[in-house]
Design an enzyme around this catalytic site. Structure first.
Site, mmCIF file in Angstrom:
data_model
loop_
_atom_site.group_PDB
_atom_site.id
_atom_site.type_symbol
_atom_site.label_atom_id
_atom_site.label_comp_id
_atom_site.label_asym_id
_atom_site.label_seq_id
_atom_site.Cartn_x
_atom_site.Cartn_y
_atom_site.Cartn_z
ATOM 1 C CE LYS A 22 -1.197 1.642 3.992
ATOM 2 N NZ LYS A 22 -1.622 2.967 4.982
ATOM 3 C CG ASN A 23 2.009 3.132 3.260
ATOM 4 O OD1 ASN A 23 0.928 3.491 3.687
ATOM 5 N ND2 ASN A 23 2.706 2.522 4.949
ATOM 6 N NE ARG A 93 1.750 11.936 7.200
ATOM 7 C CZ ARG A 93 1.128 13.280 8.252
ATOM 8 N NH1 ARG A 93 0.525 13.806 8.308
ATOM 9 N NH2 ARG A 93 1.981 13.587 8.697
ATOM 10 C CB CYS A 117 -3.694 5.908 11.350
ATOM 11 S SG CYS A 117 -4.145 5.054 9.700
ATOM 12 N NE ARG A 122 1.442 9.687 10.076
ATOM 13 C CZ ARG A 122 0.965 8.626 9.895
ATOM 14 N NH1 ARG A 122 -0.464 8.371 10.360
ATOM 15 N NH2 ARG A 122 1.232 8.667 8.388
ATOM 16 N N PRO A 123 4.228 15.977 11.546
ATOM 17 C CG PRO A 123 6.686 16.395 13.020
ATOM 18 C CD PRO A 123 5.309 15.438 12.471
ATOM 19 C CB ILE A 124 4.626 18.139 6.162
ATOM 20 C CG1 ILE A 124 4.107 19.002 6.296
ATOM 21 C CG2 ILE A 124 3.356 16.110 6.602
ATOM 22 C CD1 ILE A 124 2.840 19.000 5.121
ATOM 23 C CG ASP A 125 9.811 19.468 10.294
ATOM 24 O OD1 ASP A 125 8.394 17.703 10.131
ATOM 25 O OD2 ASP A 125 10.547 19.455 10.884
ATOM 26 C CG ASP A 305 3.452 0.700 9.276
ATOM 27 O OD1 ASP A 305 3.231 1.738 9.941
ATOM 28 O OD2 ASP A 305 3.917 0.896 8.413
ATOM 29 C CB ILE A 327 7.851 5.978 14.789
ATOM 30 C CG1 ILE A 327 9.206 4.785 14.458
ATOM 31 C CG2 ILE A 327 8.152 6.257 12.835
ATOM 32 C CD1 ILE A 327 10.828 4.787 13.492
ATOM 33 N NE ARG A 397 -6.834 5.354 6.147
ATOM 34 C CZ ARG A 397 -6.498 6.299 6.601
ATOM 35 N NH1 ARG A 397 -7.301 6.962 7.563
ATOM 36 N NH2 ARG A 397 -5.715 7.539 5.809
HETATM 37 C C1 EPZ Z 1 5.157 6.274 6.276
HETATM 38 O O1 EPZ Z 1 4.773 7.739 6.921
HETATM 39 C C2 EPZ Z 1 3.728 5.629 6.327
HETATM 40 N N1 EPZ Z 1 2.712 6.372 5.593
HETATM 41 C C3 EPZ Z 1 3.323 5.158 7.626
HETATM 42 O O2 EPZ Z 1 2.314 3.774 7.726
HETATM 43 C C4 EPZ Z 1 4.967 4.192 8.219
HETATM 44 O O3 EPZ Z 1 4.619 3.922 9.792
HETATM 45 C C5 EPZ Z 1 5.760 5.728 8.238
HETATM 46 O O4 EPZ Z 1 6.489 5.580 6.985
HETATM 47 C C6 EPZ Z 1 7.063 4.661 9.065
HETATM 48 O O5 EPZ Z 1 7.503 3.554 8.719
HETATM 49 C C7 EPZ Z 1 2.456 6.104 4.150
HETATM 50 O O6 EPZ Z 1 3.804 5.472 3.523
HETATM 51 C C8 EPZ Z 1 1.930 6.620 3.890
HETATM 52 P P1 EPZ Z 1 7.769 9.534 8.389
HETATM 53 P P2 EPZ Z 1 4.872 8.649 7.466
HETATM 54 O O7 EPZ Z 1 7.712 10.518 7.773
HETATM 55 O O8 EPZ Z 1 5.979 8.980 6.031
HETATM 56 C C9 EPZ Z 1 8.581 12.220 11.972
HETATM 57 C C10 EPZ Z 1 0.715 2.720 8.234
HETATM 58 O O9 EPZ Z 1 0.149 1.920 8.968
HETATM 59 N N2 EPZ Z 1 8.877 13.402 10.629
HETATM 60 O O10 EPZ Z 1 8.698 8.332 8.190
HETATM 61 O O11 EPZ Z 1 4.212 9.746 7.828
HETATM 62 C C11 EPZ Z 1 7.412 11.962 12.005
HETATM 63 O O12 EPZ Z 1 7.379 11.726 13.285
HETATM 64 C C12 EPZ Z 1 1.109 3.742 8.202
HETATM 65 O O13 EPZ Z 1 0.705 2.410 6.441
HETATM 66 C C13 EPZ Z 1 8.711 15.090 11.350
HETATM 67 O O14 EPZ Z 1 9.577 15.492 12.455
HETATM 68 O O15 EPZ Z 1 6.543 8.600 8.635
HETATM 69 C C14 EPZ Z 1 7.967 10.065 12.202
HETATM 70 O O16 EPZ Z 1 7.981 10.248 14.912
HETATM 71 C C15 EPZ Z 1 1.158 4.111 9.288
HETATM 72 N N3 EPZ Z 1 8.755 16.061 10.101
HETATM 73 C C16 EPZ Z 1 9.395 10.503 11.760
HETATM 74 O O17 EPZ Z 1 9.959 11.250 11.805
HETATM 75 C C17 EPZ Z 1 8.188 15.024 8.693
HETATM 76 O O18 EPZ Z 1 8.206 15.951 8.412
HETATM 77 C C18 EPZ Z 1 8.634 9.239 10.546
HETATM 78 O O19 EPZ Z 1 7.635 9.508 9.668
HETATM 79 C C19 EPZ Z 1 8.368 13.908 8.900
HETATM 80 C C20 EPZ Z 1 8.297 13.078 9.951
#
Ligand code: EPZ
Length: 430
Positions: A22-23, A93, A117, A122-125, A305, A327, A397
Site C-alpha cells: 500500500k505505502n 496521509r 491515522c 505527524r509534522p511535514i516540516d 507498522d 517513531i 484502508r
Molecule cells: C509512512 O508515514 C507510512 N505512511 C506509515 O504507515 C509508517 O508508519 C511510517 O512511514 C513509518 O514507516 C505512508 O507511507 C503513507 P515518516 P510517514 O515520515 O511518511 C517524523 C501505515 O499504517 N517526521 O517516516 O508519515 C514523524 O513524526 C502507516 O501504513 C517529522 O518530524 O512517516 C515520525 O516521528 C501509518 N517531520 C518520523 O519522522 C516530517 O516532515 C517518521 O515519519 C516528517 C516526519
C-alpha cells in the site's frame, strides 16, 4: 457501520497470498502523473486509501483507467488543476505525495494538509524544508499547502530525521529539477526503493535508494512505463503474526523474505519456526511463546507498522516483555482495548510493559487505527469466545479482503453490519 465478528481459538493453517505494498503504491500512483504518457501499474492493492488517491488523481484531470482491481493505467497529460482539495484526500496521509509530483512536473502545487491515522503528531516540516531547499516558495494557507517555483534547482539536503514521506516527496520533486540533488539521512524502506525504481523506469536518474544517501540527476521529461509494485511487507508480517498468535502453520506467499527480516527475527526469538523460500515464508508456532524486547526503528529495524501486532503476540507469551515505540508517540491506543480482552499491559511514556497471560478472552473492541485494528483482529483469533471489532473502516484502508484471507486459513470471522448478523454468527459458531 461494519464490524468483524470473530470466534477465536482456531489455529490458522494453509497458504495466503500477499498483495502489493500500500505505502509503495500510494507514492507510485502520485508519481505516475509526472509523465505525459500512459503509465501502467500492476499489483496494486485494492484498498480504500488507494481508491481515494485515484479519485483525487482523476479530479485534477488525469486519465485513470482501472483495468481491473489490481491494475491501473494513468495518463497525466490532461492534468488541468494544480490544486488538490478533494473532499476525501484530507483523510489520507499520502495526499502529500501529489505535492512533490505536481511541484516536480509543473513547478506549482496546492494540496490540502494531510490527515491519516491518528498515531501521534505527524509534522511535514521535512518535506517542506526539502522543497524550499530545491528553490520553491512554500506557504500554508486556509488548510492548503501551496508550493511554487520558477525553476527547481538541484541541491544538497540533509534530513534531520529519517522520514519515509519526506525522502520520497523530495525524490519526486528533484527527479524533474535542474541538476543534481543529494538527499542525506534518507529513509531506506523497501518502498522508497520501489518508488525510485518506478521513477527510473520512467526515465528518472536516481541512484542510491535503499542506502542513506540518494543521488538524483533531474531530467526534463518522464515517459511511459509498465511497473509491478512490490509485495506488502506489513500485510505479510500481519499474517505471520496471526499464524503465531493462533499456534498455526501458515505459508505466506508472494513476499520478499529479505524485507521481512526484522519480523522474522522476532518470531524466532519468541520461539516460533520460520522457514524461508524464494518468495514465501512458512511460520509454524506449536510451542508456547516466550517474552522478548522490541524497539521500533526505521528500516531495516523493526517496523512501527508491526508494533501493535507484536504486542498482541507478547501479550500471550510467557514472561514480561517490553515494546518501545520510537517513531510515533501515540501508537499505544489499542492497549485499553487489548486490556479489555484480558491483556496485562502498562504503558510508561513510549514503552509498553507486557506481562504475558495464558489467553485472551473475547470482548467488544474498537479499531483505533489501521495496524492496531489488524492487531485486535489477531487477538480475537487467538481469544477464547467471541470478539467484535468495531470501526473496521480503518482496517480496510490497508488490508484487502482481510476477513476472506483469514477465513481461507480456517479462521471463524465474518464482516457484519447489524446486531442481528452478530447474533446469527454467534448461533452458527456455538
Ligand atoms: C509512512 O508515514 C507510512 N505512511 C506509515 O504507515 C509508517 O508508519 C511510517 O512511514 C513509518 O514507516 C505512508 O507511507 C503513507 P515518516 P510517514 O515520515 O511518511 C517524523 C501505515 O499504517 N517526521 O517516516 O508519515 C514523524 O513524526 C502507516 O501504513 C517529522 O518530524 O512517516 C515520525 O516521528 C501509518 N517531520 C518520523 O519522522 C516530517 O516532515 C517518521 O515519519 C516528517 C516526519
Amino acid at each position: 457501520m461494519e464490524q468483524y465478528v470473530i470466534k477465536g481459538g482456531n489455529p490458522l493453517v494453509g497458504e495466503v497470498e500477499i498483495g502489493g505494498a500500500k505505502n509503495a503504491a500510494l507514492a507510485i500512483l502520485a508519481a505516475s502523473i509526472m509523465a505525459d504518457e500512459t503509465v501502467t501499474i500492476d499489483n496494486l492493492p485494492d484498498v480504500r486509501d488507494i481508491n481515494v488517491l485515484l479519485g483525487a488523481i482523476q479530479e485534477i484531470g488525469a486519465i485513470v483507467d482501472r483495468v481491473d482491481a489490481h491494475t491501473v493505467k494513468i495518463n497525466g497529460s490532461t492534468i488541468s488543476a494544480m490544486s488538490v482539495d478533494y473532499e476525501y484526500i484530507k483523510k489520507i496521509r499520502a495526499s502529500y505525495y501529489l505535492l512533490g509530483a505536481l511541484l516536480g512536473k509543473y513547478k506549482r502545487a496546492e494540496v490540502a494538509l494531510p490527515g491519516g491515522c491518528d498515531i501521534g503528531s505527524r509534522p511535514i516540516d521535512l518535506h517542506l524544508k526539502g522543497f524550499r531547499a530545491l528553490g520553491a516558495k512554500v506557504d500554508i494557507q486556509h488548510g492548503l499547502i501551496a508550493a511554487e517555483a520558477e525553476h527547481l534547482k538541484g541541491t544538497h539536503i540533509y534530513l534531520d530525521k529519517v522520514s519515509v514521506g519526506a525522502t520520497i516527496n523530495i525524490m519526486m520533486a528533484a527527479a524533474m529539477a535542474d541538476g543534481k540533488t543529494i538527499i542525506e539521512n534518507a529513509a531506506k524502506e523497501p518502498h522508497v526503493v520501489d518508488v525510485a525504481n518506478f521513477l527510473n523506469s520512467m526515465g528518472a536518474a536516481i541512484r542510491g535508494a535503499g542506502t542513506d544517501v540518494i543521488r538524483i540527476v533531474g531530467v526534463e521529461k518522464l515517459h511511459k512505463t509498465e511497473y509491478s509494485i512490490i509485495p506488502d511487507q506489513i500485510e505479510a508480517g500481519t499474517f505471520m503474526f496471526a499464524a503465531a498468535a493462533t499456534r498455526g502453520d501458515v505459508t505466506v506467499k508472494n513476499v520478499i523474505p529479505k524485507h521481512l527480516e526484522a519480523t522474522t527475527a522476532k518470531l524466532l526469538e519468541v520461539g516460533c519456526e520460520v522457514e524461508e523460500f524464494d518468495d514465501a515464508v512458512r511460520v509454524v508456532c506449536a510451542k508456547p511463546m516466550h517474552h522478548t524486547q522490541v524497539t521500533t526503528l526505521p528500516y531495516p529495524g523493526f517496523p512501527t507498522d508491526m508494533q501493535p501486532q507484536m504486542a498482541v503476540i507478547l501479550g500471550i507469551a510467557q514472561g514480561t516483555s517490553t515494546v518501545t515505540e520510537s517513531i510515533f508517540e501515540n501508537r499505544f491506543k489499542y492497549v485499553d482495548e487489548l486490556t479489555r480482552m484480558g491483556a496485562t499491559i502498562k504503558v510508561e511514556s513510549n514503552i509498553a510493559i507486557i506481562t504475558g497471560v495464558e489467553r485472551y478472552t473475547g470482548a467488544r473492541v474498537s479499531a483505533p487505527d489501521l495496524r492496531a485494528g489488524a492487531a485486535l483482529v489477531i487477538a480475537g483469533l487467538a481469544a477464547e469466545g467471541i470478539t467484535i471489532v468495531d470501526d473496521i473502516y480503518y482496517i480496510e484502508r490497508g488490508y484487502e479482503h482481510f476477513e476472506e484471507k483469514l477465513a481461507s486459513l480456517g479462521a471463524q470471522i465474518e464482516k457484519v453490519s447489524s446486531e442481528k448478523e452478530i447474533q446469527k454468527f454467534t448461533l452458527k459458531v456455538s
